[in-house]
Design a protein around this motif. Sequence first.
Motif, PDB file in Angstrom:
ATOM      1  N   GLU A 364       0.737  -1.233   0.122  1.00 25.85           N
ATOM      2  CA  GLU A 364       0.124  -0.098  -0.018  1.00 25.85           C
ATOM      3  C   GLU A 364       0.862   1.246  -0.054  1.00 25.85           C
ATOM      4  O   GLU A 364       1.554   1.539   1.100  1.00 25.85           O
ATOM      5  CB  GLU A 364      -1.005   0.186   1.176  1.00 25.85           C
ATOM      6  N   HIS A 367      -0.930   6.602  -3.091  1.00 28.42           N
ATOM      7  CA  HIS A 367      -1.351   7.191  -4.028  1.00 28.42           C
ATOM      8  C   HIS A 367      -2.349   8.274  -4.152  1.00 28.42           C
ATOM      9  O   HIS A 367      -2.581   9.151  -5.175  1.00 28.42           O
ATOM     10  CB  HIS A 367      -2.294   5.889  -5.080  1.00 28.42           C
ATOM     11  N   ASP A 368      -3.039   8.584  -2.864  1.00 29.66           N
ATOM     12  CA  ASP A 368      -4.003   9.477  -3.061  1.00 29.66           C
ATOM     13  C   ASP A 368      -3.290  10.998  -2.766  1.00 29.66           C
ATOM     14  O   ASP A 368      -3.912  11.947  -2.974  1.00 29.66           O
ATOM     15  CB  ASP A 368      -4.693   9.388  -1.927  1.00 29.66           C
ATOM     16  N   ARG A 371       2.376  11.221  -6.678  1.00 29.91           N
ATOM     17  CA  ARG A 371       2.281  10.571  -7.850  1.00 29.91           C
ATOM     18  C   ARG A 371       3.317   9.405  -7.592  1.00 29.91           C
ATOM     19  O   ARG A 371       4.310   9.327  -7.019  1.00 29.91           O
ATOM     20  CB  ARG A 371       3.093  11.354  -8.987  1.00 29.91           C
ATOM     21  N   VAL A 372       3.016   7.979  -7.752  1.00 30.93           N
ATOM     22  CA  VAL A 372       3.699   6.799  -7.499  1.00 30.93           C
ATOM     23  C   VAL A 372       3.828   6.060  -8.967  1.00 30.93           C
ATOM     24  O   VAL A 372       2.708   5.847  -9.375  1.00 30.93           O
ATOM     25  CB  VAL A 372       2.860   5.883  -6.666  1.00 30.93           C
ATOM     26  N   ASP A 373       4.917   5.910  -9.287  1.00 36.35           N
ATOM     27  CA  ASP A 373       5.464   5.371 -10.287  1.00 36.35           C
ATOM     28  C   ASP A 373       5.957   3.732  -9.997  1.00 36.35           C
ATOM     29  O   ASP A 373       6.971   3.798  -9.438  1.00 36.35           O
ATOM     30  CB  ASP A 373       6.512   5.960 -11.409  1.00 36.35           C
ATOM     31  N   THR A 374       5.285   2.733 -10.554  1.00 35.50           N
ATOM     32  CA  THR A 374       5.675   1.547 -10.014  1.00 35.50           C
ATOM     33  C   THR A 374       5.391   0.491 -11.165  1.00 35.50           C
ATOM     34  O   THR A 374       4.778   0.731 -12.018  1.00 35.50           O
ATOM     35  CB  THR A 374       4.657   1.101  -8.665  1.00 35.50           C
ATOM     36  N   ALA A 391       9.321   1.345  -6.453  1.00 35.69           N
ATOM     37  CA  ALA A 391       8.428   2.150  -6.854  1.00 35.69           C
ATOM     38  C   ALA A 391       9.147   3.621  -6.763  1.00 35.69           C
ATOM     39  O   ALA A 391      10.246   3.661  -5.998  1.00 35.69           O
ATOM     40  CB  ALA A 391       7.137   2.443  -5.697  1.00 35.69           C
ATOM     41  N   LEU A 393       8.396   7.523  -5.343  1.00 35.70           N
ATOM     42  CA  LEU A 393       7.256   8.451  -4.785  1.00 35.70           C
ATOM     43  C   LEU A 393       7.731   9.965  -5.053  1.00 35.70           C
ATOM     44  O   LEU A 393       8.747  10.298  -4.727  1.00 35.70           O
ATOM     45  CB  LEU A 393       7.291   8.075  -3.380  1.00 35.70           C
TER      46      LEU A 393
END
Length: 631
Positions: A364, A367-368, A371-374, A391, A393
């Motif tokens: 978890e 994301h809210d 920006r999460v690139d994973t 990931a 962040l």
Amino acid sequence: MITKLLIANRGEIACRIIRTAREMNIATVAVYSDADAQALHVRQADEAVPIGPAPATESYLVGERIIAAARQTGAQAIHPGYGFLSENAGFAQAVIDAGLIWVGPKPSSIEAMGLKDAAKKLMREAGVPVTPGYEGEDQSPERLKTEADAIGYPVLIKAVAGGGGKGMRKVDAALDFEAALESCRREAKASFSNDEVLLEKWITTPRHIEVQVFGDSHGNVVHLFERDCSLQRRHQKVIEEAPAPGMDEATRAEICAAAVRAAKAVDYEGAGTIEFIADASEGLRADRIFFMEMNTRLQVEHPVTEEITGVDLVEWQLRVASGEPIPLKQDELSIDGWAMEARLYAEDPVSGFLPSTGDLDLFELPHDRLRVDTGVVPDDTVSPFYDPMIAKLIARGEDRDEAIDMLLEGTRDVRVWPVRTNAAFLARCLDAEEFRAGTATTNFIGDRIDDLVARPQPSELAWREAAIARMAVDGSSEAAPDEAAPWLWIDGLRLNAESRAPVAVVHDGETRSIDIMDAHALGMAETAAQRIVVFEDGNAFAFDTPRVLGEATASAADGAILAPMPGKVIAVDVAEGDTVTAGQRLMVLEAMKMEHALTAPFDGTVTALSASEGAQVQVEAVLAVVEPAGE
């Protein structure tokens, strides 16, 4: 415009490219190794082609198979992402020779910047400031020693074909030079098949400043401002931000103009980064910022540039590769706000940053808020074959303080188990006074590593939450909401006034009996759960209950043998009831392609044994219990 794109990469960057391609109505083709057959990038792409066994040398680094996959699927272009073959001029040329579009710079540009000594000479000729040093052809130890003495110590020895921190040695005194040179050359030969080196003056107050550049086939080159990547561990970037703190407009204009000159000197097309080392002893000054190297590809940290400019750099790559001009002119680009990125790794800083592999039973991320690139999702598996970054962040704020606070909160809210992460380490870096002041150098992490990776301890609230969680499982197993969940994930509680009997929980060798009020724990519990995980400030604290070991306590101090990481039991040398001596091997765990012997902590008797040969185990699973002799 390209209509079908093959992505010669995996993980986070492959998913990132797919996202933009989908927005541009470009069909995508993924390639994958045996280890990645169920990976997220494979599931997201329109098509996927297997290219070989798990080791990258037999799959992602085999250019012929990637080109064959493009031909097989009718892809027009190949995007290499970063890493793997992204800066391989030979592969780029092979793609072009196959009649395909290479989404990247010309092979000649890659070659020009591939060797650090030749690149520095070229940059000097182009009027780009270069670190004082020696890049001569005479590679004799005597000549190199003479040049080092003339430059003045400390000096840095660097492999001309190096990268990723390999083939680099700092030399503080003349007496140490010859031994350091031999060591550097051995590593360079083994890593790059080239033992030639160059010398640079060692900057004592260094900051890593880099400039994003972009060129097209119409002769246009622009910059998209600078990034600061000074927070590094062993030359690997940890936290990046844009713009650079303390950068005034005059210095920015000069250094960005130098970066554009550098790109034009190699007739550059596509996305690239000019990396500089800054002597920040008197702040950032244009006359103390020197060229280091050029990365002829998209960078891992490209999102921070995207966040402050509003530009999709992958879209630009695809448009430029299709023959279009750069979408914006220099005077149409500007900085808006502040962005910061932290690289989340599957590793354990407390254990020397040992990579952590296994299943992501819980994954978890915030994301809210960020920006999460994973490239992974819950229930995926972190493989031992590739880079452990799981990931990125990325926070964007109106100013630097807001960006730091947002990213700090996000790292503290990371909830991953049983794979370990560096989230708490990132949070400590972000909250450090020197980093907040914007004065951290590339020495920051190395100088403070003991404090940054000190073993954390759960707070009193965490102990109480663990006790409440155990009570919830023991007292209402029939109400457990998820029979498949092996853990109880705790992130909050409610207390009422009615008292309860003490509840015993165990963490890291310590047992506490906690008097708690009647309470309600938030989370999920499997009815037979024997472990509880409490998340706090980026840390994951695992609590056991005494009943894990019958009446014994589940602690290393009391003889519990815990798995140090996820792995496979490949040998069990004892049986329940055996008498053992301190240091005696009990079993062998295979993890990360290495064998780890687990031994008896003291003389005693094996009173419990749950491990069996061939079994896969998770981190901190109780494999055996040794009861001390005489008890």
